[in-house]
Every structure is written in C-alpha cells, then in structure tokens.
Design a protein around this motif. Sequence first.
Motif, PDB file in Angstrom:
ATOM      1  N   ILE A   1       4.463  13.531   9.032  1.00 21.46           N
ATOM      2  CA  ILE A   1       5.640  13.361   8.457  1.00 21.46           C
ATOM      3  C   ILE A   1       6.821  12.870   9.163  1.00 21.46           C
ATOM      4  O   ILE A   1       7.525  12.001   8.845  1.00 21.46           O
ATOM      5  CB  ILE A   1       6.168  14.698   7.701  1.00 21.46           C
ATOM      6  CG1 ILE A   1       5.066  15.039   6.684  1.00 21.46           C
ATOM      7  CG2 ILE A   1       7.444  14.610   7.033  1.00 21.46           C
ATOM      8  CD1 ILE A   1       5.282  16.436   6.110  1.00 21.46           C
ATOM      9  N   LYS A   2       6.820  13.198  10.390  1.00 22.21           N
ATOM     10  CA  LYS A   2       8.057  12.767  11.346  1.00 22.21           C
ATOM     11  C   LYS A   2       7.795  11.180  11.775  1.00 22.21           C
ATOM     12  O   LYS A   2       8.757  10.316  11.929  1.00 22.21           O
ATOM     13  CB  LYS A   2       7.859  13.474  12.723  1.00 22.21           C
ATOM     14  CG  LYS A   2       8.581  14.798  12.425  1.00 22.21           C
ATOM     15  CD  LYS A   2       8.329  15.555  14.017  1.00 22.21           C
ATOM     16  CE  LYS A   2       8.867  17.165  13.791  1.00 22.21           C
ATOM     17  NZ  LYS A   2       8.427  17.861  15.265  1.00 22.21           N
ATOM     18  N   GLU A   3       6.521  10.811  11.710  1.00 20.84           N
ATOM     19  CA  GLU A   3       6.235   9.153  11.982  1.00 20.84           C
ATOM     20  C   GLU A   3       6.207   8.130  10.630  1.00 20.84           C
ATOM     21  O   GLU A   3       6.453   7.100  10.984  1.00 20.84           O
ATOM     22  CB  GLU A   3       4.917   9.416  12.828  1.00 20.84           C
ATOM     23  CG  GLU A   3       4.911  10.072  14.229  1.00 20.84           C
ATOM     24  CD  GLU A   3       6.044   9.517  15.036  1.00 20.84           C
ATOM     25  OE1 GLU A   3       6.176   8.122  15.192  1.00 20.84           O
ATOM     26  OE2 GLU A   3       6.730  10.249  15.840  1.00 20.84           O
ATOM     27  N   THR A   4       5.951   8.911   9.607  1.00 19.89           N
ATOM     28  CA  THR A   4       5.387   8.052   8.564  1.00 19.89           C
ATOM     29  C   THR A   4       6.384   8.372   7.252  1.00 19.89           C
ATOM     30  O   THR A   4       6.671   9.522   6.902  1.00 19.89           O
ATOM     31  CB  THR A   4       3.932   8.531   7.983  1.00 19.89           C
ATOM     32  OG1 THR A   4       2.991   8.227   9.266  1.00 19.89           O
ATOM     33  CG2 THR A   4       3.438   7.450   6.785  1.00 19.89           C
TER      34      THR A   4
ATOM     35  N   HIS B   1      12.181  11.263   6.796  1.00 18.27           N
ATOM     36  CA  HIS B   1      12.183  10.145   5.897  1.00 18.27           C
ATOM     37  C   HIS B   1      12.653  10.732   4.346  1.00 18.27           C
ATOM     38  O   HIS B   1      12.897   9.713   3.504  1.00 18.27           O
ATOM     39  CB  HIS B   1      10.904   9.621   5.748  1.00 18.27           C
ATOM     40  CG  HIS B   1      10.351   9.051   6.976  1.00 18.27           C
ATOM     41  ND1 HIS B   1      11.161   7.920   7.709  1.00 18.27           N
ATOM     42  CD2 HIS B   1       9.568   9.620   8.013  1.00 18.27           C
ATOM     43  CE1 HIS B   1      10.625   7.701   9.012  1.00 18.27           C
ATOM     44  NE2 HIS B   1       9.400   8.631   8.885  1.00 18.27           N
ATOM     45  N   LYS B   2      12.703  11.902   4.055  1.00 14.20           N
ATOM     46  CA  LYS B   2      13.137  12.386   2.796  1.00 14.20           C
ATOM     47  C   LYS B   2      12.013  11.859   1.612  1.00 14.20           C
ATOM     48  O   LYS B   2      12.420  11.465   0.505  1.00 14.20           O
ATOM     49  CB  LYS B   2      14.563  11.973   2.398  1.00 14.20           C
ATOM     50  CG  LYS B   2      15.538  12.484   3.380  1.00 14.20           C
ATOM     51  CD  LYS B   2      17.010  12.004   2.979  1.00 14.20           C
ATOM     52  CE  LYS B   2      18.075  12.804   4.066  1.00 14.20           C
ATOM     53  NZ  LYS B   2      17.884  12.112   5.331  1.00 14.20           N
ATOM     54  N   SER B   3      10.807  11.937   1.766  1.00 13.98           N
ATOM     55  CA  SER B   3       9.840  11.538   0.944  1.00 13.98           C
ATOM     56  C   SER B   3       9.787  12.417  -0.402  1.00 13.98           C
ATOM     57  O   SER B   3      10.018  13.788  -0.014  1.00 13.98           O
ATOM     58  CB  SER B   3       8.325  11.576   1.300  1.00 13.98           C
ATOM     59  OG  SER B   3       8.416  10.566   2.662  1.00 13.98           O
ATOM     60  N   PRO B   4       9.659  12.120  -1.381  1.00 16.17           N
ATOM     61  CA  PRO B   4       9.467  12.922  -2.952  1.00 16.17           C
ATOM     62  C   PRO B   4       8.343  13.932  -2.531  1.00 16.17           C
ATOM     63  O   PRO B   4       7.419  13.508  -1.819  1.00 16.17           O
ATOM     64  CB  PRO B   4       9.297  12.224  -3.727  1.00 16.17           C
ATOM     65  CG  PRO B   4       8.603  10.901  -3.370  1.00 16.17           C
ATOM     66  CD  PRO B   4       9.317  10.774  -1.909  1.00 16.17           C
ATOM     67  N   VAL B   5       8.514  15.017  -2.899  1.00 21.63           N
ATOM     68  CA  VAL B   5       7.578  16.246  -2.540  1.00 21.63           C
ATOM     69  C   VAL B   5       7.156  16.990  -3.749  1.00 21.63           C
ATOM     70  O   VAL B   5       7.920  17.254  -4.720  1.00 21.63           O
ATOM     71  CB  VAL B   5       8.161  17.335  -1.696  1.00 21.63           C
ATOM     72  CG1 VAL B   5       7.085  18.389  -1.576  1.00 21.63           C
ATOM     73  CG2 VAL B   5       8.381  16.878  -0.329  1.00 21.63           C
ATOM     74  N   LEU B   6       5.740  17.010  -4.106  1.00 20.92           N
ATOM     75  CA  LEU B   6       5.140  17.752  -5.117  1.00 20.92           C
ATOM     76  C   LEU B   6       4.272  18.866  -4.508  1.00 20.92           C
ATOM     77  O   LEU B   6       3.570  18.841  -3.802  1.00 20.92           O
ATOM     78  CB  LEU B   6       4.301  16.890  -5.925  1.00 20.92           C
ATOM     79  CG  LEU B   6       3.344  17.370  -6.936  1.00 20.92           C
ATOM     80  CD1 LEU B   6       4.166  18.061  -8.115  1.00 20.92           C
ATOM     81  CD2 LEU B   6       2.370  16.416  -7.709  1.00 20.92           C
TER      82      LEU B   6
ATOM     83  N   MET C   1       0.935  -1.137   0.171  1.00 20.52           N
ATOM     84  CA  MET C   1       0.020   0.061  -0.029  1.00 20.52           C
ATOM     85  C   MET C   1       0.845   1.383   0.048  1.00 20.52           C
ATOM     86  O   MET C   1       1.788   1.435   0.863  1.00 20.52           O
ATOM     87  CB  MET C   1      -0.846   0.023   1.250  1.00 20.52           C
ATOM     88  CG  MET C   1      -1.739   1.268   1.405  1.00 20.52           C
ATOM     89  SD  MET C   1      -3.020   1.201   0.272  1.00 20.52           S
ATOM     90  CE  MET C   1      -3.939  -0.242   0.436  1.00 20.52           C
ATOM     91  N   LYS C   2       0.866   2.110  -1.010  1.00 19.56           N
ATOM     92  CA  LYS C   2       1.274   3.518  -1.057  1.00 19.56           C
ATOM     93  C   LYS C   2       0.679   4.574  -0.280  1.00 19.56           C
ATOM     94  O   LYS C   2      -0.370   4.671  -0.329  1.00 19.56           O
ATOM     95  CB  LYS C   2       1.578   3.806  -2.243  1.00 19.56           C
ATOM     96  CG  LYS C   2       2.641   2.868  -3.459  1.00 19.56           C
ATOM     97  CD  LYS C   2       2.628   3.340  -4.581  1.00 19.56           C
ATOM     98  CE  LYS C   2       3.483   2.495  -5.748  1.00 19.56           C
ATOM     99  NZ  LYS C   2       2.796   1.173  -5.967  1.00 19.56           N
ATOM    100  N   LYS C   3       1.470   5.136   0.570  1.00 15.54           N
ATOM    101  CA  LYS C   3       0.908   6.202   1.250  1.00 15.54           C
ATOM    102  C   LYS C   3       1.338   7.496   0.944  1.00 15.54           C
ATOM    103  O   LYS C   3       2.183   7.858   0.523  1.00 15.54           O
ATOM    104  CB  LYS C   3       1.271   6.213   2.748  1.00 15.54           C
ATOM    105  CG  LYS C   3       0.641   5.071   3.504  1.00 15.54           C
ATOM    106  CD  LYS C   3       1.185   4.811   4.910  1.00 15.54           C
ATOM    107  CE  LYS C   3       0.519   5.865   5.653  1.00 15.54           C
ATOM    108  NZ  LYS C   3      -1.153   5.754   5.778  1.00 15.54           N
ATOM    109  N   ILE C   4       0.270   8.599   0.686  1.00 15.12           N
ATOM    110  CA  ILE C   4       0.306   9.825   0.295  1.00 15.12           C
ATOM    111  C   ILE C   4      -0.143  10.807   1.129  1.00 15.12           C
ATOM    112  O   ILE C   4      -1.344  10.513   1.637  1.00 15.12           O
ATOM    113  CB  ILE C   4      -0.253   9.954  -1.041  1.00 15.12           C
ATOM    114  CG1 ILE C   4       0.208   8.895  -2.343  1.00 15.12           C
ATOM    115  CG2 ILE C   4      -0.102  11.441  -1.656  1.00 15.12           C
ATOM    116  CD1 ILE C   4      -0.357   9.180  -3.637  1.00 15.12           C
TER     117      ILE C   4
END
Length: 225
Positions: free
Chosen positions: A43-46, A75-80, A1-4
């Motif tokens: 964002i800190k947790e996921t 986590h350095k998630s990609p950001v749009l 499952m992808k989380k956004i």
Amino acid sequence: MKKIAVIEDSRDVNAALTEFCKKLGNDINVDQFYDRESAESAIKETNYNLIVLDIELPPEKNAGIGIVYTNVTHHKSPVLVVSGLEQTVYKNVMSQLNVWDYLEKPIAADGQEFISSALRMLRAKIDIPVTQTPDLVIHDSSTGKVTYDGSPLNLPQTAKLILMRTYERRGKCVSYPEYYDLVKTGKNPEAIRQHVKTIRDALIEAGIEKEHIAVIRMKGVQWQD
C-alpha cells in the motif's frame, strides 16, 4: 489497468473475493495479501484503485484498522471492508476513517452485493476528502494504543472510540446520543461524562496541559484545539 488489493487471511475467502474482483472488468489486476506486513508494504508503494480488506488478520484482531491508517497517510485509496465482525460498532468506526463501505461476512455466493459496491467505487471520480485524524490522534491497532501529538494515552477501548469520534468532529459539539452506539451499557449522559473524565485524566497523565475535551452543559462533548 486497474489495480485492486485483496487483504484476507483465509485463503478460501481471499480466492473468492479475488474472483469477484476479476468480474469487475477486463482491465483488473488483483494483488492478494494474507497478512498486515506484506499488505502495508504494498500500500505504501502502490496507488490502488480499490482495497478490499478484512479487519481481523491473526494474530491481530484489529490489524485492518492499522492498514486503513497506512492507506490514509499514503495514497488514500478507496477501501471496502469485508468482515465477520459485528457492524453495529465497526461500521461507525470505519466511516470515521473514510472507509467507503462495510460488508458483513458471509458474502453471498453470487457476490452481487460485493460486486455492486466495488463497481460503485471504481466508477467514482476519486479525489477522496480525508479527515486527517491520524495527524494528531492515532489508534495503533498493533499495540492497542492511542496517542495525542506523539504522547501515548492510557485508555480503555470505549474511551478510545469516544475520543476518536469527538476528535474527528473537533470544533463541533457531539450530542450525547451520538455516542450511545459506542457503549454496551450506560447509554446516558452521566456515563458518557465518566468516559470523558477518563480521557481528560489520560491527557493530563500524558503531560497535555491544555483542556482539549470539554463537556457542553446539557448538550454533549466537544474537542477544542
């Protein structure tokens, strides 16, 4: 499952972006946020597969920049980024913060540009190289302050942007024309040198004795560690 994560204060726009995200696949789970505090906590947790972010989250004009920094340090998630603010200044700032794409509102009703950009991010093999500008030079959007090694710097907005670009490319000479998109007037070497003097004075005022920012004669400006 992808989380956004969709971070947007307007409930109508947030709902529209969420619906676009749900069209990205059958394995999409979307978390909706309307303010900086709740978004940063999540964002800190996921470790999100994608963060969709507005820059302005009242009462903070640049709350999104602070959220980007929180993402970079976790986590350095990609950001749009999806924003109604002018691209000419903010898109460049976002690229320095490793934001993947910047779309300007209003987003078309079919959402095709958004969906195309988001799919590209989700399909990428992500191990994002991040320039860790927040380690030493931090732009804190909640206070409007920039700090160097923990020392606050008293700088006007244009000088902040020039400092961020110079530091991000530290060790390399940044030519004068590469700063011109950051200034509204004074698009010439002399005006840029005046901003550099302002930065240098702020560093001295903060007790930073080493001359980190230097003017390279006839070329541009360089940050020296």
